[in-house]
Design a protein around this motif. Structure first.
Motif, PDB file in Angstrom:
ATOM      1  N   ILE A  23       0.851  -1.203   0.000  1.00  0.00           N
ATOM      2  CA  ILE A  23       0.000   0.000   0.000  1.00  0.00           C
ATOM      3  C   ILE A  23       0.885   1.252   0.000  1.00  0.00           C
ATOM      4  O   ILE A  23       0.659   2.196  -0.781  1.00  0.00           O
ATOM      5  CB  ILE A  23      -0.946  -0.008   1.223  1.00  0.00           C
ATOM      6  CG1 ILE A  23      -2.006  -1.099   1.060  1.00  0.00           C
ATOM      7  CG2 ILE A  23      -1.605   1.354   1.395  1.00  0.00           C
ATOM      8  CD1 ILE A  23      -2.878  -1.295   2.288  1.00  0.00           C
ATOM      9  N   GLN A  24       1.915   1.271   0.849  1.00  0.00           N
ATOM     10  CA  GLN A  24       2.813   2.424   0.892  1.00  0.00           C
ATOM     11  C   GLN A  24       3.578   2.580  -0.411  1.00  0.00           C
ATOM     12  O   GLN A  24       3.782   3.701  -0.887  1.00  0.00           O
ATOM     13  CB  GLN A  24       3.791   2.284   2.063  1.00  0.00           C
ATOM     14  CG  GLN A  24       3.166   2.556   3.408  1.00  0.00           C
ATOM     15  CD  GLN A  24       4.170   2.415   4.546  1.00  0.00           C
ATOM     16  OE1 GLN A  24       5.239   1.813   4.391  1.00  0.00           O
ATOM     17  NE2 GLN A  24       3.821   2.965   5.697  1.00  0.00           N
ATOM     18  N   SER A  26       2.541   1.740  -3.403  1.00  0.00           N
ATOM     19  CA  SER A  26       1.645   2.302  -4.420  1.00  0.00           C
ATOM     20  C   SER A  26       1.422   3.805  -4.169  1.00  0.00           C
ATOM     21  O   SER A  26       1.346   4.605  -5.115  1.00  0.00           O
ATOM     22  CB  SER A  26       0.325   1.547  -4.456  1.00  0.00           C
ATOM     23  OG  SER A  26      -0.431   1.792  -3.286  1.00  0.00           O
ATOM     24  N   GLN A  27       1.332   4.234  -2.902  1.00  0.00           N
ATOM     25  CA  GLN A  27       1.185   5.659  -2.594  1.00  0.00           C
ATOM     26  C   GLN A  27       2.432   6.440  -2.993  1.00  0.00           C
ATOM     27  O   GLN A  27       2.349   7.539  -3.545  1.00  0.00           O
ATOM     28  CB  GLN A  27       0.894   5.846  -1.099  1.00  0.00           C
ATOM     29  CG  GLN A  27      -0.502   5.439  -0.696  1.00  0.00           C
ATOM     30  CD  GLN A  27      -0.724   5.576   0.804  1.00  0.00           C
ATOM     31  OE1 GLN A  27       0.219   5.732   1.577  1.00  0.00           O
ATOM     32  NE2 GLN A  27      -1.989   5.519   1.210  1.00  0.00           N
ATOM     33  N   ILE A  28       3.579   5.883  -2.724  1.00  0.00           N
ATOM     34  CA  ILE A  28       4.837   6.537  -3.106  1.00  0.00           C
ATOM     35  C   ILE A  28       4.925   6.666  -4.624  1.00  0.00           C
ATOM     36  O   ILE A  28       5.324   7.711  -5.153  1.00  0.00           O
ATOM     37  CB  ILE A  28       6.043   5.771  -2.521  1.00  0.00           C
ATOM     38  CG1 ILE A  28       6.095   5.946  -1.006  1.00  0.00           C
ATOM     39  CG2 ILE A  28       7.347   6.248  -3.152  1.00  0.00           C
ATOM     40  CD1 ILE A  28       7.122   5.072  -0.301  1.00  0.00           C
ATOM     41  N   ARG A  30       2.424   6.873  -6.741  1.00  0.00           N
ATOM     42  CA  ARG A  30       1.475   7.906  -7.162  1.00  0.00           C
ATOM     43  C   ARG A  30       2.045   9.304  -6.876  1.00  0.00           C
ATOM     44  O   ARG A  30       1.909  10.210  -7.682  1.00  0.00           O
ATOM     45  CB  ARG A  30       0.147   7.727  -6.432  1.00  0.00           C
ATOM     46  CG  ARG A  30      -0.755   6.758  -7.153  1.00  0.00           C
ATOM     47  CD  ARG A  30      -2.162   6.790  -6.603  1.00  0.00           C
ATOM     48  NE  ARG A  30      -2.379   5.496  -5.970  1.00  0.00           N
ATOM     49  CZ  ARG A  30      -2.997   5.268  -4.843  1.00  0.00           C
ATOM     50  NH1 ARG A  30      -3.506   6.266  -4.164  1.00  0.00           N
ATOM     51  NH2 ARG A  30      -3.140   4.057  -4.361  1.00  0.00           N
ATOM     52  N   GLN A  31       2.686   9.472  -5.728  1.00  0.00           N
ATOM     53  CA  GLN A  31       3.276  10.770  -5.389  1.00  0.00           C
ATOM     54  C   GLN A  31       4.406  11.120  -6.347  1.00  0.00           C
ATOM     55  O   GLN A  31       4.564  12.280  -6.729  1.00  0.00           O
ATOM     56  CB  GLN A  31       3.778  10.772  -3.940  1.00  0.00           C
ATOM     57  CG  GLN A  31       2.666  10.873  -2.922  1.00  0.00           C
ATOM     58  CD  GLN A  31       3.189  10.871  -1.497  1.00  0.00           C
ATOM     59  OE1 GLN A  31       4.345  10.538  -1.239  1.00  0.00           O
ATOM     60  NE2 GLN A  31       2.323  11.229  -0.556  1.00  0.00           N
TER      61      GLN A  31
END
Length: 148
Positions: A23-24, A26-28, A30-31
Motif C-alpha cells: 500500500i505504501q 503504491s502511494q509513493i 502515485r506521489q
C-alpha cells in the motif's frame, strides 16, 4: 503449542507488514507521478523565461517608438493633423475678433480720409495707404455716389 502460536502470530505480522508495504509503495509511486507532472508543468512556466519575454516585449515597444519618432514623415503627418484639429477653432475665433477690430480701424481711417479736401482724397489713399487702397477706394466712390 506455544511455538505454533508464536509462528502464527509472526506469519500474521509478516502478511500485515507485506500488505502495508505494498500500500505504501503504491502511494509513493502515485506521489512520484504527481511530483514529476508538477515538475514538468513548472518547467513550462519558468519565471526567468517569462521575465525575459516581458523585457524583450518592452524593448520592442521602445524600439518601435524610437523608430517612429525618427521617421519624420509620420511625425509630420501626426503634427499636421494635431495642428489642424487644435488650431482651427482658435484661428476661427481670432479671425472673427480681428475682423471686428479691422472694421473699426477702417472706419476711423475712412473718417480721416474724409477730413481731407475732396480733390486730394484719392491721392491721399494711394500715397499713404497703398496696401488698403483696394478696399478704401471703392468705399470712397460709394460715399461720393451717396453724397451726389
Amino acid at each position: 503449542m506455544d511455538e505454533k502460536w508464536t509462528l502464527g502470530i509472526l506469519g500474521l505480522y509478516t502478511v500485515i507488514y507485506l500488505v502495508v508495504f505494498f500500500i505504501q509503495k503504491s502511494q509513493i509511486d502515485r506521489q512520484k507521478d504527481v511530483i514529476s507532472s508538477m515538475k514538468s508543468f513548472m518547467e513550462i512556466f519558468k519565471v526567468d523565461e517569462v521575465k525575459k519575454y516581458v523585457e524583450m516585449k518592452n524593448e520592442r515597444i521602445l524600439h518601435d517608438a524610437t523608430k517612429m519618432m525618427m521617421d519624420s514623415e509620420k511625425i509630420k503627418e501626426m503634427s499636421d493633423e494635431l495642428i489642424k484639429t487644435t488650431t482651427a477653432p482658435i484661428q476661427e475665433a481670432y479671425t472673427e475678433i480681428m475682423a471686428e477690430r479691422y472694421m473699426e480701424l477702417v472706419k476711423v481711417v475712412f473718417e480721416v480720409v474724409l477730413t481731407q479736401e475732396p480733390e486730394i482724397r484719392e491721392q491721399f489713399i494711394k500715397d499713404l495707404l497703398p496696401n488698403n487702397k483696394h478696399y478704401l477706394l471703392p468705399m470712397l466712390k460709394d460715399y461720393k455716389n451717396s453724397d451726389s
